[in-house]
Write an enzyme that holds these catalytic residues in place. Sequence first.
Site, short mmCIF file in Angstrom:
data_model
loop_
_atom_site.label_atom_id
_atom_site.label_comp_id
_atom_site.label_asym_id
_atom_site.label_seq_id
_atom_site.Cartn_x
_atom_site.Cartn_y
_atom_site.Cartn_z
N GLU A 206 -12.98 18.49 -39.48
CA GLU A 206 -11.63 18.26 -40.42
C GLU A 206 -11.36 16.98 -40.18
OE1 GLU A 206 -10.08 20.86 -41.95
OE2 GLU A 206 -11.16 22.73 -41.04
N CYS B 111 -2.83 15.01 -42.08
CA CYS B 111 -3.81 14.56 -42.78
C CYS B 111 -3.95 15.10 -44.29
CB CYS B 111 -5.10 15.48 -42.17
SG CYS B 111 -4.55 17.33 -41.94
P1 NAD Z 1 -9.30 9.82 -34.13
O1 NAD Z 1 -10.73 9.92 -35.11
O2 NAD Z 1 -9.09 8.39 -33.70
O3 NAD Z 1 -9.63 10.81 -32.94
C1 NAD Z 1 -9.48 12.12 -33.24
C2 NAD Z 1 -10.22 12.74 -31.96
O4 NAD Z 1 -11.68 12.37 -31.92
C3 NAD Z 1 -9.67 12.25 -30.56
O5 NAD Z 1 -9.53 13.14 -29.69
C4 NAD Z 1 -10.74 11.11 -30.27
O6 NAD Z 1 -10.80 10.70 -28.78
C5 NAD Z 1 -12.11 11.90 -30.57
N1 NAD Z 1 -13.11 10.92 -30.92
C6 NAD Z 1 -12.86 9.55 -31.30
N2 NAD Z 1 -14.27 9.08 -31.49
C7 NAD Z 1 -14.90 9.85 -30.99
C8 NAD Z 1 -16.37 9.76 -30.72
N3 NAD Z 1 -17.52 8.98 -31.14
N4 NAD Z 1 -17.05 11.06 -30.07
C9 NAD Z 1 -15.99 12.14 -29.65
N5 NAD Z 1 -14.94 12.04 -30.02
C10 NAD Z 1 -14.19 10.98 -30.63
O7 NAD Z 1 -8.20 10.14 -34.97
P2 NAD Z 1 -6.50 10.13 -34.77
O8 NAD Z 1 -6.07 8.77 -35.08
O9 NAD Z 1 -6.26 11.04 -33.37
O10 NAD Z 1 -6.07 11.07 -36.03
C11 NAD Z 1 -5.89 10.78 -37.35
C12 NAD Z 1 -6.85 11.31 -38.27
O11 NAD Z 1 -7.23 12.68 -38.16
C13 NAD Z 1 -6.59 11.08 -39.74
O12 NAD Z 1 -7.95 10.41 -40.15
C14 NAD Z 1 -6.25 12.36 -40.16
O13 NAD Z 1 -6.39 12.49 -41.50
C15 NAD Z 1 -7.49 13.20 -39.46
N6 NAD Z 1 -6.70 14.52 -39.25
C16 NAD Z 1 -7.34 15.62 -40.08
C17 NAD Z 1 -7.06 16.86 -39.92
C18 NAD Z 1 -7.90 17.79 -40.78
O14 NAD Z 1 -7.66 19.09 -40.81
N7 NAD Z 1 -8.56 17.51 -41.86
C19 NAD Z 1 -5.87 17.15 -39.32
C20 NAD Z 1 -5.51 16.35 -38.37
C21 NAD Z 1 -5.70 14.84 -38.66
#
Ligand code: NAD
Length: 511
Positions: free
Chosen positions: A263, A297
């Site tokens: 997601e 998102c």
């Molecule tokens: P992010 O990608 O920085 O982090 C999200 C999660 O992934 C965190 O828990 C982080 O620690 C983990 N993570 C990051 N890199 C990783 C890796 N290499 N391996 C394993 N885990 C890893 O995102 P954010 O800043 O917390 O959130 C914002 C983003 O999330 C936006 O792009 C938003 O659109 C998206 N989002 C999408 C949805 C959806 O349902 N499509 C919902 C909410 C947020």
Amino acid sequence: MIILPTTDQLRERAGAALARCGAEPVDDASGLPGRTPLTGGVLFGVPATDPEGVGAAVGAAHAAFRDSWRGTPAPQRGELVRRLGELLREHKSDLADLVTIEAGKIRSEALGEVQEMIDVCDFAVGLSRQLYGRTMPSERPGHRLMETWHPLGVVGVVTAFNFPVAVWAWNTAVALVCGDTVVWKPSEATPMTALACHALLARAAADTGAPADVHRLVPGGRETGGALVDDPRVALVSATGSVRMGREVAPRVAARFGKCLLELGGNNAAVVAPSADLDLATRGVVFGAAGTAGQRCTTQRRLIVHEDVAEAFLGRVVDAYGRLAERIGDPFDDATLVGPLIGAGAHEAMRAALDQATADGGTVLTGGARCLEKDAPDAYYVEPAVVRMPAQTEIVRTETFAPILYVLTYRDFEEAVALHNAVPQGLSGSVFTQDQREAERFLAAEGADCGIVNVNIGTSGAEIGGAFGGEKETGGGRESGSDAWRAYMRRATNTVNHSGELPLAQGVNFL
Ligand code: NAD
């Protein structure tokens, strides 16, 4: 005059909410800084889980799956989720406090996020008696052909900061009734909400006799997430976050033939047609674009408005943004509509995007300034911005996780749909129109190419009853309602022969 709460007041409020949920904050100065975007101050240090700790948590969740949970009847598994739903109702206000303190959401949105958890628990309890398989007519006499759905294993749930509790609940409530156990790696920006949810689920497990290890929490950053993603005992990785994160995670899970539910980011647009009810469209667009300070998102990031109504519509939107600018500040104050950005990085990204949009020939119609800098120098409150663009340039095609609405105009409906789809992401899209043919064209196969497509309603604010997720770079996963539960189960196709003969399929003869 706006008076923001102090970091000390917020620490006390968070500590009290955590305690009521049954979670004591372990204050570890070397752990993850539990920071509040309201002031930028650190409230508590939460210990991070190292890769060995992740392995131990996955091992415990795997043993609970293998030895107990997968064999527990699904309606009985539903009892655990029913109890969790009761506890969430009881602690709705506490959890909403933590969501506001950690993610900066205004009070009504924080309460709404907790309501979403309650709703999905109700849905999952019903689902626990409806994990239906099909029977199909067999081509062979005296044979029965059917499918059975079985629990999958350990689900690794990785969540983003902006829905710190709802996304966990979408995954966990459904995974638990499906017979899976869960290991949760919350965002490093929101460890306290995670501690509270974990404590409530632990209480629900104790109250209903479920094994304690049906759920394990592994707070930490990317390294912790990476250890979860790589563990071959994790059958499904459900990861929510940026496209960048998805690009890193998906190949790692694929390399070990694990399952992935992604997601990722969105770049959502609403088309406003000449026949649109402009009052309704204004409210839909302003909530979609500026609600949650542009940090959903499903936030509307692009407005594609017909040339004939562009001036009239933009006038209304700019007026509404002017009123919003007076209601930026303390998200606990009921009058506030726009809370803070999550941190300095988000503000920097917003500034850089506005500079790039201007360099591309865009005109800022309203907003973009930082506010309350003197009152809270380490917090980032901003005026939501509207930028008129001459074309859909690279910056418009990029998700900047901040409240910037880019405006484009169109002449023909086909052009509007083409502009709508000409971005790498495919989460949600809307059309505001009273022309039924336009609405149907937007919903048709040649129309909007997103996972969520709406008419006369904005791009954000989905209900839990539908499947949630998007196409293209958004990752293709579906969570929450409808039949999204299937991703959390293993399908077995069964053929049962009661004929006493052994006819082979497709008429093959052998022996
Ligand atoms: P992010 O990608 O920085 O982090 C999200 C999660 O992934 C965190 O828990 C982080 O620690 C983990 N993570 C990051 N890199 C990783 C890796 N290499 N391996 C394993 N885990 C890893 O995102 P954010 O800043 O917390 O959130 C914002 C983003 O999330 C936006 O792009 C938003 O659109 C998206 N989002 C999408 C949805 C959806 O349902 N499509 C919902 C909410 C947020």
